[in-house]
Design an enzyme around this catalytic site. Structure first.
Site, mmCIF file in Angstrom:
data_model
loop_
_atom_site.group_PDB
_atom_site.id
_atom_site.type_symbol
_atom_site.label_atom_id
_atom_site.label_comp_id
_atom_site.label_asym_id
_atom_site.label_seq_id
_atom_site.Cartn_x
_atom_site.Cartn_y
_atom_site.Cartn_z
ATOM 1 N N GLN A 4 -2.525 -12.157 7.311
ATOM 2 C CA GLN A 4 -2.796 -12.189 6.078
ATOM 3 C C GLN A 4 -1.860 -12.998 5.169
ATOM 4 O OE1 GLN A 4 -2.544 -7.992 4.151
ATOM 5 N NE2 GLN A 4 -0.620 -8.475 3.916
ATOM 6 N N MET A 6 0.891 -1.186 -0.040
ATOM 7 C CA MET A 6 -0.051 0.124 0.046
ATOM 8 C C MET A 6 0.915 1.286 0.116
ATOM 9 S SD MET A 6 -3.438 -1.034 1.730
ATOM 10 C CE MET A 6 -3.158 -0.553 3.562
ATOM 11 N N HIS A 39 8.909 1.464 3.660
ATOM 12 C CA HIS A 39 10.065 1.399 4.722
ATOM 13 C C HIS A 39 10.779 0.179 4.455
ATOM 14 C CE1 HIS A 39 7.377 -1.816 6.608
ATOM 15 N NE2 HIS A 39 6.527 -0.684 6.691
ATOM 16 N N GLY A 74 5.158 -9.644 4.141
ATOM 17 C CA GLY A 74 5.896 -10.055 5.299
ATOM 18 C C GLY A 74 5.011 -10.332 6.315
ATOM 19 N N HIS A 105 9.513 -3.242 3.547
ATOM 20 C CA HIS A 105 8.880 -3.187 2.388
ATOM 21 C C HIS A 105 10.093 -3.611 1.309
ATOM 22 C CE1 HIS A 105 5.549 -0.747 3.419
ATOM 23 N NE2 HIS A 105 4.860 -1.999 2.894
ATOM 24 N N SER A 122 6.211 -0.129 10.504
ATOM 25 C CA SER A 122 4.740 -0.092 9.566
ATOM 26 C C SER A 122 4.851 1.198 9.297
ATOM 27 C CB SER A 122 3.813 -0.434 10.907
ATOM 28 O OG SER A 122 2.484 0.014 10.539
ATOM 29 N N SER A 123 3.817 1.405 8.027
ATOM 30 C CA SER A 123 3.722 2.632 7.535
ATOM 31 C C SER A 123 2.649 3.543 8.617
ATOM 32 C CB SER A 123 2.791 2.524 6.356
ATOM 33 O OG SER A 123 3.541 1.926 5.363
#
Lengths: 292, 292
Positions: free
Chosen positions: A155, A32, A36, A149, A39, A187-188
């Site tokens: 997920q 999304m 960071h 991740g 990712h 985390s974003s």
């Protein structure tokens, strides 16, 4: 690096590179955005294992609930493109909502059981949105491998279940959580945290480390006892508001019975946390694969 | 003709023919077997339009309800293989239930709205089973084109909706209903009919022909009036037990309002029937594409 923004463009870009590089494999990192180091670790792994690597950046509206942070979810397209380039990405797919959903989707993919607890319970419909968009992206990119991740461990389990059940021809590669030096999982959403919230949020990784030590040192500790220790530890932080603390089998996500002695279990264990700090809900987990 | 029985075999067979015949396209005809001339028309169309044609035969348990005819659904593997060979099929995929569902699937694909009326209302969960198995088969065969008979018009609409919504890279080719000389639409289930049931079942095609004439001749006839005429015509057969008579827009499957004048509609019209004769439920329909 190719930037594709439509379905036709992403299909053509992948096709072109596959033709130019015969017998190559395609690795895919769906995200999304607001990328960071977590990712980055997925992108580097893809670049390492495949001749062609595709990154997608799409904040998927159908996986957000009505009172969640869709509108304020952080974005940084230029920064993301720069990091993607540094990590060996060949194609970035940046679709708009109109490209992904020209009409509201009437079709949803639903995985039962694995989605029922944890984030599935807290965020109704969330995983239907995730599996649906991931299937759409897989059908556009047609990757050989896809990288996710383990920070979102449920997920990963849900997507692997979908891939198995629907015979999708893609290998799911789970990758470990990346943390700040002080332990905070990347985390974003960390960008939402005030200094004080961020300081108190360290209780997540601390309580998981503590849980890890307890399981190693006290093989007779029960699921209920460990759960209790973790909850008390988190509650010691005044602003920590627990959404869930769950000790489950992985990847079925079935909760262990309260009296089960965790050190004697012959299955993978996942300890998963979701806790609010102010308006920000953070998740973290500890994955303990069963070792013979 | 190659016969494949496992996921690995079907993938390898398609891959082998694609490699042997570069730049070829793959046509796919998914069926439940007990093949008749309706299926043959799909297979011939596939052979005509593609260098490689794949037929699958699988009686899919998850699209049958608990009181339906899964157990007695007719089968004829040797006859089917013979007809497939005559119709230009290159690969026949004959998976067992264990091959298709090594574990019960936790994943289902659900199409909303289009599945709500008609067979979706009469057969709860039916279309979830259809879309799920079709997606599985598409992921195994990876066809360029897939052929479906318009006898199951709602099924065609549902599958096209799934393909659009999930960006599946396959072209759906709907093919016209094939009928006996006396008008009875071909169906594997016709084998269930007694002589008397078969005779009375001709009321289906007759009532559709009559409806067609009425729309052509009386452009002001309303949906409610036409529905009424069809129902009365069918009910004149003593053993005919109507499941539904529906006049809907195609492909949305939205019912026309009762007062709507069908001859003045600027959309495709579908008149769809489901009627029981003894223990056998038959469907038939008339598809009237809108012509400018």
């Amino acid at each position: 690096m190719i930037v594709a923004r439509t379905v036709e463009e992403i299909r053509a870009a992948v096709q072109q590179l596959r033709t130019n590089r015969p017998n190559s494999t395609v690795g895919f990192v769906p995200t999304m955005g607001y990328l960071h180091e977590g990712h980055a670790s997925l992108m580097r792994k893809s670049a390492e294992q495949n001749e062609i690597s595709v990154l997608s950046i799409f904040v998927n509206p159908i996986q957000f609930g009505p009172n969640e942070d869709l509108e304020r979810y952080p974005r940084n397209e230029s920064g993301d493109l720069q990091l993607a380039g540094q990590c060996g990405i060949d194609i970035v797919f940046l679709p708009s909502v109109e490209v992904m959903y020209p009409q509201a989707t009437k079709t949803k993919i639903r995985v039962a059981e694995v989605t029922e607890g944890l984030c599935g319970a807290s965020r109704p419909g969330h995983f239907d949105g995730v599996t649906t968009v991931v299937a759409k992206l897989f059908n556009m990119v047609k990757p050989d491998r896809a990288y996710f991740g383990l920070k979102d461990a449920q997920q990963v389990a849900v997507i692997q279940q979908m891939v198995n059940d629907l015979n999708m021809d893609v290998q799911i590669i789970p990758c470990p959580i990346v943390r700040e030096t002080d332990g905070l999982a990347l985390s974003s959403r960390n960008v939402y945290l005030s200094d004080e919230e961020r300081r108190q949020a360290l209780v997540l990784s601390e309580s998981l480390q503590m849980a890890h030590s307890l399981i190693r040192e006290q093989s007779t500790i029960t699921a209920a006892e460990l759960n209790d220790v973790i909850v008390k530890h988190i509650q010691a932080m005044p602003i920590a508001d627990i959404d869930y603390v769950e000790i489950v089998q992985y990847p079925s996500m079935e909760r262990f019975a309260a009296s089960v002695k965790l050190g004697e279990q012959k299955s993978d264990i996942l300890i998963a946390l979701a806790v609010r700090f102010g308006n920000t809900r953070l998740i973290d987990n500890l994955y303990l694969p069963y070792q013979l």
